[in-house]
Design an enzyme around this catalytic site. Structure first.
Site, PDB file in Angstrom:
ATOM      1  N   ALA A   9      34.821  35.079  46.035  1.00 23.19           N
ATOM      2  CA  ALA A   9      33.815  35.573  46.975  1.00 23.19           C
ATOM      3  C   ALA A   9      34.382  35.680  48.380  1.00 23.19           C
ATOM      4  O   ALA A   9      33.686  35.457  49.363  1.00 23.19           O
ATOM      5  CB  ALA A   9      32.597  34.651  46.974  1.00 23.19           C
ATOM      6  N   ARG A  15      32.069  47.828  53.324  1.00 23.38           N
ATOM      7  CA  ARG A  15      31.180  48.976  53.081  1.00 23.38           C
ATOM      8  C   ARG A  15      29.694  48.621  53.108  1.00 23.38           C
ATOM      9  O   ARG A  15      28.840  49.499  53.089  1.00 23.38           O
ATOM     10  CB  ARG A  15      31.547  49.646  51.749  1.00 23.38           C
ATOM     11  N   GLU A 152      47.211  48.140  37.474  1.00 18.49           N
ATOM     12  CA  GLU A 152      46.210  48.531  38.470  1.00 18.49           C
ATOM     13  C   GLU A 152      46.275  50.039  38.709  1.00 18.49           C
ATOM     14  O   GLU A 152      47.349  50.650  38.600  1.00 18.49           O
ATOM     15  CB  GLU A 152      46.448  47.771  39.783  1.00 18.49           C
ATOM     16  N   TYR A 364     -13.089  34.244  58.298  1.00 22.47           N
ATOM     17  CA  TYR A 364     -11.923  33.368  58.330  1.00 22.47           C
ATOM     18  C   TYR A 364     -12.356  31.969  57.914  1.00 22.47           C
ATOM     19  O   TYR A 364     -13.209  31.352  58.585  1.00 22.47           O
ATOM     20  CB  TYR A 364     -11.287  33.312  59.731  1.00 22.47           C
TER      21      TYR A 364
HETATM   22  C1  UD1 Z   1      40.049  44.118  40.471  1.00 23.61           C
HETATM   23  C2  UD1 Z   1      41.079  44.005  39.348  1.00 23.61           C
HETATM   24  C3  UD1 Z   1      40.985  45.248  38.455  1.00 23.61           C
HETATM   25  C4  UD1 Z   1      39.590  45.418  37.915  1.00 23.61           C
HETATM   26  C5  UD1 Z   1      38.577  45.427  39.054  1.00 23.61           C
HETATM   27  C6  UD1 Z   1      37.172  45.385  38.515  1.00 23.61           C
HETATM   28  C7  UD1 Z   1      42.926  42.763  40.314  1.00 23.61           C
HETATM   29  C8  UD1 Z   1      44.278  42.843  40.925  1.00 23.61           C
HETATM   30  N1  UD1 Z   1      42.383  43.905  39.944  1.00 23.61           N
HETATM   31  O1  UD1 Z   1      40.425  45.223  41.247  1.00 23.61           O
HETATM   32  O2  UD1 Z   1      41.912  45.133  37.386  1.00 23.61           O
HETATM   33  O3  UD1 Z   1      39.494  46.601  37.166  1.00 23.61           O
HETATM   34  O4  UD1 Z   1      38.735  44.263  39.895  1.00 23.61           O
HETATM   35  O5  UD1 Z   1      36.284  45.570  39.561  1.00 23.61           O
HETATM   36  O6  UD1 Z   1      42.391  41.669  40.163  1.00 23.61           O
HETATM   37  N2  UD1 Z   1      38.911  38.806  46.223  1.00 23.61           N
HETATM   38  C9  UD1 Z   1      39.086  37.622  46.870  1.00 23.61           C
HETATM   39  N3  UD1 Z   1      40.270  37.391  47.533  1.00 23.61           N
HETATM   40  C10 UD1 Z   1      41.269  38.297  47.551  1.00 23.61           C
HETATM   41  C11 UD1 Z   1      41.082  39.511  46.877  1.00 23.61           C
HETATM   42  C12 UD1 Z   1      39.897  39.749  46.217  1.00 23.61           C
HETATM   43  O7  UD1 Z   1      38.193  36.775  46.885  1.00 23.61           O
HETATM   44  O8  UD1 Z   1      42.312  38.004  48.161  1.00 23.61           O
HETATM   45  C13 UD1 Z   1      37.645  39.076  45.516  1.00 23.61           C
HETATM   46  C14 UD1 Z   1      36.888  40.218  46.163  1.00 23.61           C
HETATM   47  O9  UD1 Z   1      35.930  39.703  47.056  1.00 23.61           O
HETATM   48  C15 UD1 Z   1      36.239  40.895  45.007  1.00 23.61           C
HETATM   49  C16 UD1 Z   1      37.138  40.590  43.828  1.00 23.61           C
HETATM   50  O10 UD1 Z   1      37.954  39.512  44.219  1.00 23.61           O
HETATM   51  O11 UD1 Z   1      34.966  40.341  44.736  1.00 23.61           O
HETATM   52  C17 UD1 Z   1      37.949  41.782  43.373  1.00 23.61           C
HETATM   53  O12 UD1 Z   1      38.820  42.150  44.400  1.00 23.61           O
HETATM   54  P1  UD1 Z   1      39.158  43.668  44.719  1.00 23.61           P
HETATM   55  O13 UD1 Z   1      40.158  43.706  45.780  1.00 23.61           O
HETATM   56  O14 UD1 Z   1      37.896  44.424  44.898  1.00 23.61           O
HETATM   57  O15 UD1 Z   1      39.856  44.096  43.367  1.00 23.61           O
HETATM   58  P2  UD1 Z   1      39.836  45.540  42.706  1.00 23.61           P
HETATM   59  O16 UD1 Z   1      40.800  46.394  43.412  1.00 23.61           O
HETATM   60  O17 UD1 Z   1      38.455  46.009  42.569  1.00 23.61           O
END
Ligand code: UD1
Ligand code: CA
Length: 455
Positions: A9, A15, A152, A364
């Site tokens: 989290a 966004r 990815e 009231y």
């Molecule tokens: C990630 C997955 C991808 C998957 C997708 C599904 C990885 C590298 N990729 O990609 O395979 O299809 O989710 O939605 O895991 N977060 C942290 N700390 C960080 C980075 C992220 O807490 O340093 C949390 C973000 O808040 C988010 C989640 O991890 O809730 C996913 O991170 P995000 O960067 O959105 O990964 P995606 O590129 O969506």
């Protein structure tokens, strides 16, 4: 088997364009991350650890009452890095499940399946087939169909981009193996991040079989990035609540126009008209009818009672066979008995009305104890507040309060008493008698209305 859950989290939620951290935006009246924590706890996780980053203090404050650990991810270096931060909190855990604070509607039933399907191996993935895999990590399988790795989107080669099976992000892994694999990942990729998904390739290179499971519905794994997606998921959630209510015997005029932010329990043959909002715990007895545009919050409505249009009811119990509204406002501590009528523009708080009592118009009633079969005339006011303290009004059974009476509390009206219309009652009135405080009406025989002089 001791199951631990890590909830990621730390994302910024750019966004959302909000001062509020993304995971604290409400869905069905509760922060996103609370839904995820509920799912984790429904699984019987012995420990839950939230990885916080952006707005971490606010997130922690919102979860202060809940049983979970926190770690701060100061720099957002990727999902793998985020999971690493939480591993110290998992030391005595056998298996670790990874969930996301912005993926709120994951079902415990699906997670239980994921855990069960991967019980025989060290790694389980929740994957899904989508028509448009843009942005997702692709599940790369070998010729025999076994998972080899996840690539990815940004790192994928042309043929891999065609893969429609994608990573939901939800993973379960044996704790010690996970710690080992996380120690081997690096950030040599297009985003320069430590990808959690790199552990899959590392595990399979070490001969680990990867089990995969699919969620029952795609919305379970839908992540929220902006308010449009949040609103779409809210509608999905509300439609499910409405469908469940209808299947259990409740009529809903339009299932697209009901919002349950909490729990709504309906006995048999309840009918809900459009635009009902329920908050907290609401219990509706058999045959209750709710008119259009009502707000019900933390209340219990007895069987056969009707709530008419535009009523607001909060922190209240209403008995059986009563009629409330239209335009009624019941505030906390209003206890309405059986067969009562509370009509339009009537506000009641911290008061009891016993069986058969009627307050039909423009009144009231605050801090009052009202007996049975009492009739409160239009425009009656309990003057309960002297500017410093609140005082109670007592009205005995079968009393009749004339219209436009002011009852200056503390004051008591005896059983069977009648109060003349327009009275200001400052002293307690005897039972069974007519009391009124009103200047004598008089007529001036010789009075003439002034006239304009004709010129
Ligand atoms: C990630 C997955 C991808 C998957 C997708 C599904 C990885 C590298 N990729 O990609 O395979 O299809 O989710 O939605 O895991 N977060 C942290 N700390 C960080 C980075 C992220 O807490 O340093 C949390 C973000 O808040 C988010 C989640 O991890 O809730 C996913 O991170 P995000 O960067 O959105 O990964 P995606 O590129 O969506
Ligand atoms: Ca994402």
């Amino acid at each position: 088997m001791k199951l631990g859950v890590i909830i990621l989290a730390a994302g910024k939620g750019t966004r959302m364009r909000s001062a509020l951290p993304k995971v604290l935006h409400p869905l069905a009246g509760r922060p996103l991350i609370h839904h995820v924590l509920d799912a984790a706890q429904a699984l019987g996780a012995v420990r839950v650890c939230c990885v916080c980053g952006h707005g971490g203090q606010q997130v922690m404050a919102s979860l202060a009452e809940r049983d979970c650990d926190f770690v701060e991810q100061r720099e957002r270096l990727g999902t793998g890095h985020a999971v690493m931060q939480a591993m110290p909190s998992m030391e005595d855990i056998d298996r670790v499940l990874i969930l996301y604070g912005d993926v709120p509607l994951i079902e415990p039933e699906t997670l239980n399946r994921l855990v069960a399907d991967s019980a025989h191996t060290a790694l389980g993935l929740l994957t899904i087939h989508v028509n448009d895999p843009t942005g997702y990590g692709r599940i790369v399988r070998n010729k025999t169909g076994s998972v080899c790795r996840i690539v990815e989107h940004k790192d994928a080669a042309e043929p891999e981009l065609e893969i429609k099976e994608v990573n939901t992000g939800i993973i379960v892994a044996e704790r010690s193996a996970l710690a080992d694999w996380l120690g081997q990942i690096d950030n040599r990729n297009v985003k320069g991040e430590y990808y959690l998904t790199d552990i899959i390739g590392i595990a399979t290179a070490n001969g680990v079989e990867v089990a995969t499971t699919t969620p029952s519905r795609p919305e379970e794994v839908a992540g929220i990035n902006d308010r449009v997606q949040l609103a779409a998921l809210e509608r999905y959630y509300q439609q499910r609540v409405a469908a469940c209510l209808m299947r259990n015997g409740t009529s809903i005029a339009d299932p697209a126009r009901i919002d349950v932010r909490g729990t709504l329990v309906c006995e048999r043959d309840v009918a809900l008209d459009v635009n009902l909002v329920c908050e907290g715990r609401v219990h509706l007895g058999a045959n209750v009818r709710i008119g259009p545009n009502c707000l019900l919050k933390n209340c219990e409505i007895g069987p056969d009672t009707e709530i008419l249009a535009y009523s607001m009811i909060e922190g209240t119990c209403v008995g059986a066979g009563s009629r409330i509204g239209p335009f009624a406002r019941l505030r906390p501590g209003a206890m309405i008995g059986d067969e009562c009528h509370v009509g339009n523009f009537v506000e009641i708080k911290q008061s009891q009305l016993a069986t058969g009592t009627k307050v039909n118009h423009l009144s009231y009633i605050g801090d009052a104890d009202i007996g049975e079969q009492v009739n409160i005339g239009a425009g009656t006011i309990t003057c309960n507040y002297d500017g410093a303290r609140k005082h109670r009004t007592q009205i005995g059974d079968d009393a009749f309060i004339g219209s436009n009476t002011a009852l200056v509390a503390p004051v008591a009206v005896g059983a069977g008493a009648t109060i003349g219309a327009g009275s200001v009652i400052t002293c307690s009135t005897p039972a069974g008698k007519l009391t009124l405080s009103r200047p004598q009406q008089l007529t001036l025989e010789h009075w003439q209305r002034p006239r304009k002089d004709k010129t």
